[in-house]
Design a protein around this motif. Structure first.
Motif, mmCIF file in Angstrom:
data_model
loop_
_atom_site.group_PDB
_atom_site.id
_atom_site.type_symbol
_atom_site.label_atom_id
_atom_site.label_comp_id
_atom_site.label_asym_id
_atom_site.label_seq_id
_atom_site.Cartn_x
_atom_site.Cartn_y
_atom_site.Cartn_z
ATOM 1 N N GLU A 133 0.841 -1.199 0.000
ATOM 2 C CA GLU A 133 0.000 0.000 0.000
ATOM 3 C C GLU A 133 0.873 1.245 0.000
ATOM 4 O O GLU A 133 1.462 1.604 1.021
ATOM 5 N N LYS A 134 0.988 1.893 -1.164
ATOM 6 C CA LYS A 134 1.832 3.081 -1.251
ATOM 7 C C LYS A 134 1.097 4.259 -1.872
ATOM 8 O O LYS A 134 1.067 5.348 -1.330
ATOM 9 N N ASP A 135 0.536 4.013 -3.034
ATOM 10 C CA ASP A 135 -0.110 5.078 -3.784
ATOM 11 C C ASP A 135 -1.288 4.488 -4.549
ATOM 12 O O ASP A 135 -1.624 3.312 -4.395
ATOM 13 N N VAL A 136 -1.916 5.297 -5.373
ATOM 14 C CA VAL A 136 -3.122 4.842 -6.055
ATOM 15 C C VAL A 136 -2.832 3.716 -7.039
ATOM 16 O O VAL A 136 -3.685 2.860 -7.292
ATOM 17 N N PHE A 137 -1.620 3.693 -7.599
ATOM 18 C CA PHE A 137 -1.282 2.642 -8.570
ATOM 19 C C PHE A 137 -1.115 1.286 -7.877
ATOM 20 O O PHE A 137 -1.623 0.266 -8.358
ATOM 21 N N PHE A 315 16.395 -0.656 16.049
ATOM 22 C CA PHE A 315 15.024 -0.765 16.537
ATOM 23 C C PHE A 315 14.344 0.600 16.444
ATOM 24 O O PHE A 315 14.917 1.607 16.864
ATOM 25 N N ILE A 316 13.120 0.604 15.916
ATOM 26 C CA ILE A 316 12.404 1.865 15.752
ATOM 27 C C ILE A 316 10.917 1.648 15.971
ATOM 28 O O ILE A 316 10.363 0.616 15.558
ATOM 29 N N PRO A 317 10.238 2.579 16.632
ATOM 30 C CA PRO A 317 8.779 2.456 16.778
ATOM 31 C C PRO A 317 8.097 2.464 15.414
ATOM 32 O O PRO A 317 8.555 3.135 14.484
ATOM 33 N N SER A 318 7.008 1.704 15.279
ATOM 34 C CA SER A 318 6.283 1.645 14.020
ATOM 35 C C SER A 318 5.575 2.973 13.766
ATOM 36 O O SER A 318 4.868 3.488 14.637
ATOM 37 N N ASP A 319 5.779 3.535 12.556
ATOM 38 C CA ASP A 319 5.151 4.813 12.225
ATOM 39 C C ASP A 319 4.681 4.872 10.774
ATOM 40 O O ASP A 319 4.538 5.943 10.189
ATOM 41 N N THR A 320 4.425 3.694 10.181
ATOM 42 C CA THR A 320 4.007 3.663 8.783
ATOM 43 C C THR A 320 2.491 3.503 8.660
ATOM 44 O O THR A 320 1.823 3.024 9.571
ATOM 45 N N SER A 321 1.971 3.901 7.507
ATOM 46 C CA SER A 321 0.531 3.858 7.272
ATOM 47 C C SER A 321 0.003 2.428 7.361
ATOM 48 O O SER A 321 0.633 1.488 6.877
ATOM 49 N N ILE A 393 -5.423 4.059 8.924
ATOM 50 C CA ILE A 393 -4.365 4.773 9.635
ATOM 51 C C ILE A 393 -3.394 5.338 8.604
ATOM 52 O O ILE A 393 -2.700 4.586 7.909
ATOM 53 N N GLU A 394 -3.358 6.643 8.460
ATOM 54 C CA GLU A 394 -2.503 7.298 7.481
ATOM 55 C C GLU A 394 -1.461 8.144 8.196
ATOM 56 O O GLU A 394 -1.784 9.039 8.979
ATOM 57 N N THR A 395 -0.186 7.837 7.953
ATOM 58 C CA THR A 395 0.907 8.605 8.545
ATOM 59 C C THR A 395 1.744 9.319 7.492
ATOM 60 O O THR A 395 2.634 10.098 7.848
ATOM 61 N N GLY A 396 1.479 9.003 6.215
ATOM 62 C CA GLY A 396 2.287 9.595 5.159
ATOM 63 C C GLY A 396 3.578 8.859 4.903
ATOM 64 O O GLY A 396 4.394 9.277 4.060
ATOM 65 N N LYS A 397 3.798 7.752 5.623
ATOM 66 C CA LYS A 397 5.027 6.972 5.446
ATOM 67 C C LYS A 397 4.662 5.546 5.044
ATOM 68 O O LYS A 397 3.686 4.993 5.516
ATOM 69 N N SER A 398 5.481 4.959 4.185
ATOM 70 C CA SER A 398 5.286 3.563 3.790
ATOM 71 C C SER A 398 6.534 2.767 4.136
ATOM 72 O O SER A 398 7.611 3.326 4.364
ATOM 73 N N LEU A 399 6.400 1.448 4.133
ATOM 74 C CA LEU A 399 7.529 0.582 4.458
ATOM 75 C C LEU A 399 8.627 0.656 3.407
ATOM 76 O O LEU A 399 9.777 0.286 3.680
#
Length: 403
Positions: A133-137, A315-321, A393-399
């Motif tokens: 899940e990144k963009d409309v395409f 290690f990083i907290p999860s912050d992706t959409s 959940i939208e954060t503006g970031k993807s994996l």
């Protein structure tokens, strides 16, 4: 460790089960399973992946008369065949065929009509990663694969009904927070609309330990390439082993009643954090780790690291959409049967769309995708119209923006 002890690591550190969660159910219902599988013709779509291939191995224990496997991954089909042919005393029917093709293409229908009829059809072909899940395409491709192509398959099966049809779902379809989960929930609605024409079942379960493309599978790739490890520090997940993933699908497929959704009976205490698994993984390998503060630091250390030095881990907290910090298999409105099976729960009653309703949703989605200025938010809004429990959940970031 990779070749000989990975299953032991899954058992001891991830699932923490000495035997399969579903072993007792398989033993208890072995006669019923054998009756439905033995000597019959089986079609597996998406059979080269971890879950599809595990389903195949579970089914082969009951000696079907014919097995046809379809997947777009030609290399995966090659490895599946090598794996089956190389295992001691592995049953493979004389009529065993693999076809590298897309189940949505016309050639698939030609093959289906020639090789059929099939008593059992199981579909594992899907976009199943939140990463997709990144963009409309990417979302259009996901909806096309998970719903549109799957509907074409259902129409084909309506003309040539199998005795059992199964399509794998995901825990992320329960109260979805990402488009992948929403697309699989829509897939559930779509296939269940056909449940009066032939038996239709599905299953929701969580992470499959070390499955193809998973975070844990990626650890092996990173270590082979001497690249740093990145891991969410705050995410808990339910896990099943690859073997269990195939077994739950087989049980749902051949023992389920039309319209039912299966899930593993797991408790909150069965959840494991990725951080805990990561620490256990390196301990099992006998490698010390160096915890890094940034991705750049981790990459820099890995680039100059010798084999005897600690391994860089970030290690990083999860912050992706679309990332949910917990997992669930059913909603409050679902009617459950937790008595029929030892390791399986069943959603026995839920309100599903009719075929005309599914077609209306798909027509709206396809019309939206034809627009030149459609945005991801437009697709999310339309899906929310038809799936009231979808809270994106939208954060503006993807994996794809991370290691």
């Amino acid at each position: 460790m990779f070749l000989t002890n990975i299953n032991h690591f899954i058992i001891s550190k991830i699932t923490r089960r000495n035997q399969s969660l579903f072993q007792q159910d398989i033993e208890r219902f072995s006669k019923e399973i054998s009756k439905e599988v033995s000597g019959n013709s089986v079609l597996v779509i998406g059979g080269a992946g971890t879950i599809g291939s595990s389903f195949i191995k579970a089914v082969l224990d009951f000696e079907p008369g014919k097995l046809v496997v379809v997947d777009t991954n030609e290399n995966g089909l090659t490895e599946l065949t090598r794996d089956l042919r190389s295992k001691h005393e592995q049953f493979v029917p004389d009529q065993y065929f693999t076809y590298p093709m897309n189940f949505g293409d016309p050639v698939f229908q030609k093959m289906f009509l020639k090789e059929g009829p099939f008593e059992i059809v199981a579909n594992f072909a899907a976009h199943k990663h939140v990463r997709s899940e990144k963009d409309v395409f990417s979302i259009e491709a996901m909806v096309d694969n998970n719903v549109v192509k799957a509907k074409g398959l259902m129409e084909l099966l309506r003309q040539h009904p199998p005795k059992h049809f199964f399509c794998v779902s995901t825990d992320k379809a329960a109260n979805p927070v990402n488009v992948m989960g929403a697309s699989k929930k829509l897939m559930e609605e779509m296939i269940m609309a056909y449940s009066s024409y032939f038996p239709v079942t599905t299953a929701r379960f969580a992470n499959v330990a070390f499955s193809n493309g998973s975070l844990l599978d990626g650890y092996i790739q990173r270590i082979f390439k001497n690249q740093p490890i990145s891991c969410p520090s705050d995410v808990l997940r339910f896990f099943v082993s690859p073997e269990e993933s195939g077994q739950i699908c087989m049980l749902a497929c051949v023992l389920g009643k039309s319209g039912e959704i299966f899930f593993p009976k797991l408790k909150q205490s069965d959840m494991v954090s990725f951080k805990e698994i990561t620490l256990d993984f390196f301990k099992t390998l006998g490698l010390e780790i160096q915890i890094c503060k940034t991705e750049d630091e981790a990459r820099k250390i890995a680039s100059r690291r010798t084999l005897k030095e600690p391994y860089p881990v970030y290690f990083i907290p999860s912050d992706t959409s679309g990332e949910k910090l917990y997992e669930e298999f059913f909603t409050e409105s679902d009617e459950l049967d937790n008595e029929r099976f030892r390791g399986l729960g069943v959603i026995v009653k839920s309100r599903y769309y009719e075929i005309k309703e599914v077609e209306a949703v798909l027509n709206d989605l396809l019309h939206l995708f034809k627009s030149d200025d459609v945005q991801k938010a437009d697709v999310v809004a339309l899906l929310q119209k038809y799936l009231p429990n979808f809270e994106h959940i939208e954060t503006g970031k993807s994996l794809d923006q991370k290691m």
